[in-house]
Design a protein around this motif. Structure first.
Motif, short mmCIF file in Angstrom:
data_model
loop_
_atom_site.label_atom_id
_atom_site.label_comp_id
_atom_site.label_asym_id
_atom_site.label_seq_id
_atom_site.Cartn_x
_atom_site.Cartn_y
_atom_site.Cartn_z
N VAL A 59 0.85 -1.18 0.00
CA VAL A 59 0.00 0.00 0.00
C VAL A 59 0.89 1.23 0.00
O VAL A 59 1.95 1.25 0.62
CB VAL A 59 -0.94 0.01 1.22
CG1 VAL A 59 -0.16 -0.03 2.53
CG2 VAL A 59 -1.88 1.21 1.19
N SER A 60 0.47 2.26 -0.72
CA SER A 60 1.21 3.51 -0.82
C SER A 60 2.61 3.20 -1.37
O SER A 60 2.76 2.45 -2.32
CB SER A 60 1.26 4.19 0.55
OG SER A 60 1.67 5.53 0.43
N ALA A 63 3.59 -0.31 -2.03
CA ALA A 63 3.13 -0.94 -3.28
C ALA A 63 4.24 -0.96 -4.32
O ALA A 63 4.30 -1.87 -5.15
CB ALA A 63 1.91 -0.19 -3.82
N THR A 160 -5.54 0.63 -3.14
CA THR A 160 -5.81 2.02 -3.50
C THR A 160 -7.07 2.52 -2.80
O THR A 160 -7.77 1.75 -2.15
CB THR A 160 -6.01 2.16 -5.03
OG1 THR A 160 -7.21 1.44 -5.40
CG2 THR A 160 -4.84 1.61 -5.81
N THR A 168 -11.95 1.48 -0.07
CA THR A 168 -10.63 0.90 -0.28
C THR A 168 -10.78 -0.18 -1.34
O THR A 168 -11.59 -1.08 -1.20
CB THR A 168 -10.09 0.28 1.02
OG1 THR A 168 -9.84 1.33 1.97
CG2 THR A 168 -8.79 -0.46 0.76
N HIS A 196 -1.75 1.11 -11.29
CA HIS A 196 -2.14 0.70 -9.95
C HIS A 196 -1.11 1.15 -8.92
O HIS A 196 -1.47 1.59 -7.81
CB HIS A 196 -2.33 -0.82 -9.89
CG HIS A 196 -3.44 -1.32 -10.75
ND1 HIS A 196 -3.21 -1.98 -11.94
CD2 HIS A 196 -4.80 -1.25 -10.61
CE1 HIS A 196 -4.38 -2.31 -12.48
NE2 HIS A 196 -5.35 -1.88 -11.71
N SER A 200 -1.80 3.89 -5.92
CA SER A 200 -1.62 3.51 -4.53
C SER A 200 -0.69 4.46 -3.79
O SER A 200 -0.85 4.71 -2.60
CB SER A 200 -1.06 2.09 -4.43
OG SER A 200 -0.94 1.68 -3.09
N ASP A 219 -4.01 7.36 -2.93
CA ASP A 219 -3.23 6.60 -1.95
C ASP A 219 -4.09 5.58 -1.21
O ASP A 219 -5.12 5.91 -0.63
CB ASP A 219 -2.58 7.56 -0.96
CG ASP A 219 -1.42 6.92 -0.24
OD1 ASP A 219 -1.62 5.90 0.43
OD2 ASP A 219 -0.29 7.44 -0.36
N GLY A 220 -3.62 4.34 -1.19
CA GLY A 220 -4.39 3.27 -0.59
C GLY A 220 -4.46 3.32 0.92
O GLY A 220 -5.27 2.61 1.54
#
Length: 393
Positions: A59-60, A63, A160, A168, A196, A200, A219-220
């Motif tokens: 995540v973010s 990722a 994301t 989410t 993707h 993220s 941003d996830g």
């Protein structure tokens, strides 16, 4: 309703009749702090070259690391070397277009006045850098499909946030997996792309959102309440999670970072930590409570549920506070933001640590990550021991 909840838990925690545990690597966000994760993984690759993580989630900025590893067809140690090389050569100009402070300020004004302005900085350099390092074909991470077919990878997931629905959204590519849906969380099977990753890691306001299909994503970490859930849904039995959040002692937590009224830098840093980093600690604590409950229940009464082993590694130093040592070298947009946020009035400019894509800073974080992992050698060895049935995580 109770029966439905039990069935969901059973699907989430049951591993059927697998003979070998499925290992997952869960990488959290933190912007430039994600270089710390690379240092941790570098040590693991050196000390445990046979390690294999069949499930990868990120995540973010995490990722970026997860996608890099998922898309690298080489053995684990070589893929980590390639990841280290990517971070070692990464500069701020590889993340966003270098602009004068005046142009950056004008971008902010345009963002307020014009509907077609997206983000305060241009992140096209990051897209180009990722496409080059990941050998993406038309943006697609083609080696992921190849690794899934060969069996060296079970699944990869990039998290994301949908700016259209507020949900989410977990984008998943893998074998023998089912999409899932929870309140404000949904998983979608897809072929992973650079889009993707860019989505993220798109920090709100600063980095532009990314269009995937007919919707815009960012941003996830924005509202991710269960960062470990994707790995569990994908079948993980053991999860190695690498956080970029320093766990302060009670004495450190009680020591104020500012004197007087908090500057903007302090407020933004607290918000960024709360949004992007704190939820991993909360989710880890919840998982450990579930594990303890299950271990106190005879196996015949667990209704198919099983403990999921978690090893959470984190920095031994405050990476936010450390970033303050590099503030005097700031140029362009970051220099302007530091002055506007009064970063010199706080002892821990956490916001800066997420944006400081400075080679000296990220190299130091990789060194700290390597040293921290070395000190945790025995715990990592116990975690990776496929025959172990229990261990202190």
């Amino acid at each position: 309703m109770v029966r439905g909840t039990i069935q969901k838990l059973r699907r989430l925690f049951s591993n059927g009749e697998k003979d070998q545990p499925e290992f997952a690597l869960a990488l959290s966000g933190g912007g430039a702090r994600a270089s710390y994760q690379v240092g941790v993984l570098k040590y693991i690759a050196r000390a445990f070259p046979e390690a294999n993580f069949g499930i990868l989630t990120g995540v973010s900025a995490g990722a970026i690391n997860a996608a890099h590893l998922a898309n690298d067809p080489n053995p684990f140690p070589t893929s980590i070397d390639n990841l280290v090389d990517s971070w070692s050569n990464l500069l701020s100009e590889n993340v966003y277009a270098t602009e004068s402070s005046l142009k950056f300020l004008w971008n902010i004004v345009r963002d307020v006045e014009e509907n077609d302005r997206h983000g305060w900085v241009d992140t096209s350099p990051l897209r180009a850098y990722l496409e080059e390092k990941l050998h993406a074909e038309d943006g697609r991470l083609t080696h992921i499909s190849e690794r899934i077919r060969q069996g060296s990878l079970k699944a990869a997931a990039i998290i994301t946030t949908s700016y259209s629905t507020g949900q989410t959204v977990v984008w998943v590519q893998g074998r023998d997996i089912e999409a899932w849906e929870r309140p404000n969380r949904v998983a979608i099977r897809t072929t992973l792309t650079v889009d993707h990753i860019m989505a993220s890691s798109s920090i709100p306001f600063l980095f532009p959102a990314v269009r995937i299909g007919e919707a815009w994503y960012g941003d996830g970490g924005i509202r991710l309440s269960a960062p470990l859930a994707p790995a569990i849904h994908l079948g993980a039995d053991r999860i190695l999670a690498v956080s970029t959040r320093y766990a302060r002692s009670r004495r450190e937590a009680d020591e104020p970072s500012v004197i007087g009224y908090p500057p903007t830098a302090q407020l933004i840093g607290i918000l960024m930590n709360a949004i992007f980093l704190d939820t991993l600690d909360q989710d880890a604590a919840m998982l450990e409570r579930v594990n303890r409950l299950l271990e106190d229940v005879p196996e015949r009464r667990r209704m198919g549920l099983r403990p999921i082993r978690l090893l959470l590694l984190r920095p031994s130093q405050d990476l936010g506070k450390l970033s303050g040592e590099y503030e005097h070298d700031l140029r362009g947009p970051l220099h302007l933001l530091a002055r506007a946020f009064s970063s010199d009035k706080t002892k821990s400019p956490d916001w800066l640590s997420m944006l400081l894509f400075d080679r000296a800073y990220t190299t130091r974080l990789m060194e700290i990550g390597y040293e921290d992992a070395a000190r945790q050698h025995d715990r990592i060895a116990a975690f990776l021991d496929r025959k172990a049935t229990s261990f202190a995580a």
